[in-house]
Design an enzyme around this catalytic site. Structure first.
Site: not given
Length: 556
Positions: A404-405
């Site tokens: 995930d970012m």
């Protein structure tokens, strides 16, 4: 404008500076004035006796448990006085109108309004359709059709079987006659048997014709009744479509320029259910309608969360995207001096990826938090793009798996397609071992465990995920406690599957650990960063076949 709706601040706010720009509703830190307004609303909800709604906060309270999103809008009136508005999403205590809250934009519950009148017209048609479909005559005619068809099939089948049986008997008689009678007598018997066969066939044709006639008559009788019901259903369809279109046209929103735009125009006559019933459109519409200048806005959840979602009591949340974003961003917020959209800013600006392992066919990097693994819709800068620039001759998809970012940590990258396929195979077979470290915002009672909660995307509010046993994909996580300190718990996560936001949802959900990761702006509370780090990777090297262990300590 009701004096109950625009409320002035009761405390001294003279030392609080106004925000320079209006709140970007889809990602924000609540301004201090918004927090004061929200606190006042929460205190009211805790003590009020004006309505009875089961938020799931009191034991043994009657009624269906329905938590609610509430919103506040800090605004300034024409005299320059600061105050605030309150709103709730959808209906509250089965009503649209309550003291101190802005009204709905269009009240579908108004008894003398066109919606209720036309809705009753449709309901009258529904009741007539139901009466006809359940009438004794209709049921009798349907039963007659079924019985006629069954009897016809039975009688014709019996005749066919009789023909077969009689044919066998005639064949036996022919053989006996041929063996025992003289030629003239045999010819006479043969003629008699042929005539009998002919008569049997004629009878079958007559029976088929008779039963076809009976079935047609029964069907025609039923068709007359069905035609009446079909005509009513078509009338209902026309009335419903006309009512829906009229509703779309009437349900319109103001912006600060006084321009109106209907929900039909905004969503091309196909709005999602509940569009316009959220707090943000209600608050802004009321402000524009009453010449109030919006200053800041915030929304919070009150009550128990739905079983599928993660909503924390009193926590602030952004406006939903599928319903609110088209209404707000294409119309209602036009012309307002608003905070920049952070989703259009590059979160990787000024950050570097660090290579922690490299050989001829692969490398492992330590991805910083707030750094895309692959390009997004509007932002190209990502691990993929950086690696592609660094290794222009590399082939294949490069990125073997994603983080995930907001998650930092180890990311495995293949330099060629063959290596990518071999590493991907290890992920598919789940032979690659991953360990994450996370800091949870609370204390866990257990020391270790296993979470099995299926996940799917929230179609109304991407990229949030929902727990869904009907349509979700299997998501499993093992966990163990490392340390408890300062009312926070450091844990190891061992994800067995790799679903989007899996660890974040499993940590925060009521059926998981019920303790969000520190800094989780989607499922918990914002902080300086999401305290989740992919700390360890163990895999089989695709060329040497050796076990490779890479570890990078969490930066928190």
């Amino acid at each position: 404008m009701s004096k109950n709706i625009f409320q002035r601040f009761q405390s001294d706010i003279s030392g609080i500076s106004l925000p320079e720009k209006f709140t970007f509703p889809f990602y924000y830190e609540p301004h201090q004035l918004s927090i004061i307004a929200a606190t006042a609303l929460q205190e009211y909800l805790e003590t009020q006796t004006n309505f009875d709604h089961n938020f799931g906060l009191r034991e043994n309270q009657e009624g269906l448990v329905i938590g609610k999103m509430f919103g506040v809008l800090v605004c300034k009136n024409s005299k320059g006085e600061l105050g605030y508005l309150w709103a709730f999403s959808g209906k509250l205590a089965n009503g649209n109108h309550h003291d101190y809250f802005v009204p709905t934009i269009f009240d579908m519950l108004q008894k003398d309004g066109f919606y209720k009148i036309e809705e009753e017209t449709v309901n009258v048609i529904n009741r007539e359709i139901e009466r006809l479909e359940q009438s004794k005559n209709y049921l009798k005619v349907m039963e007659n059709v079924n019985q006629t068809n069954l009897q016809a099939a039975s009688e014709i089948q019996l005749q066919k079987e009789r023909i077969k049986s009689e044919k066998i008997n005639r064949d036996e008689k022919r053989i006996i006659a041929e063996q025992t009678l003289d030629f003239e007598s045999y010819k006479s018997v043969q003629k008699e048997l042929s005539e009998a066969s002919k008569q049997e066939s004629i009878l079958l044709k007559q029976m088929t014709k008779y039963w076809n006639f009976q079935k047609e008559n029964a069907k025609n009788e039923l068709d007359k009744l069905i035609a009446e019901i079909t005509a009513l259903k078509e009338l209902r369809k026309q009335k419903s479509s006309a009512l829906q279109q009229r509703l779309f046209d009437a349900y319109s929103f103001l912006n600060q320029s006084g321009e109106r735009k209907s929900i039909g125009e905004i969503f091309n006559n196909n709005p999602p259910a509940g569009a316009g019933e959220c707090t943000a459109p209600k608050l802004l519409h009321y402000a524009f309608e009453n010449h109030l200048k919006p200053i800041a806005m915030a929304e919070f959840w009150w009550g128990k969360a739905p079983n599928s979602e993660i909503r924390k009591h009193k926590h602030f949340y952004p406006a939903c995207k599928s319903k609110c974003e088209p209404i707000l961003m294409t119309h209602m917020l036009q012309g307002l001096d608003m905070e920049a959209n952070p989703f259009e800013e590059n979160p990787a600006e000024g950050k570097e990826i660090i290579i922690v392992y490299e050989d001829d066919v692969l490398l492992v990097i330590n991805k910083p938090a707030e750094f895309l693994s692959v390009p997004g819709k509007k932002i190209q800068d990502s691990v993929y793009q950086r690696i592609k620039d660094m290794y222009p001759n590399a082939t294949g998809p490069l990125i073997v798996h994603r983080l995930d970012m907001s998650t930092s940590g180890l990311l495995l990258i293949a330099k060629d397609e063959e290596t990518y396929v071999k590493l991907q195979s290890q992920f598919i077979k789940r032979t690659i071992k991953k360990r994450y470290v996370a800091l949870l915002d609370g204390i866990l009672k257990e020391k270790e465990g296993f979470i099995d909660l299926p996940l799917r995307v929230d179609l109304d509010d991407r990229p949030r995920q929902l727990v869904c046993y009907d349509h979700g994909k299997q998501a499993q996580t093992k966990w163990e406690v490392i340390e408890v300190k300062n009312n926070q718990t450091r844990v190891y996560f061992y994800p067995i599957s790799g679903r989007t936001h899996q660890l974040r949802v499993h940590a925060s959900h009521e059926l998981g650990l019920k303790t969000p990761i520190v800094g989780d702006d989607l499922y918990g509370s914002k902080s300086n960063r999401l305290h989740l780090h992919a700390e360890q990777l163990i895999f089989t090297h695709p060329v040497t076949k050796e076990i490779v262990t890479i570890q990078e300590v969490a930066p928190f």
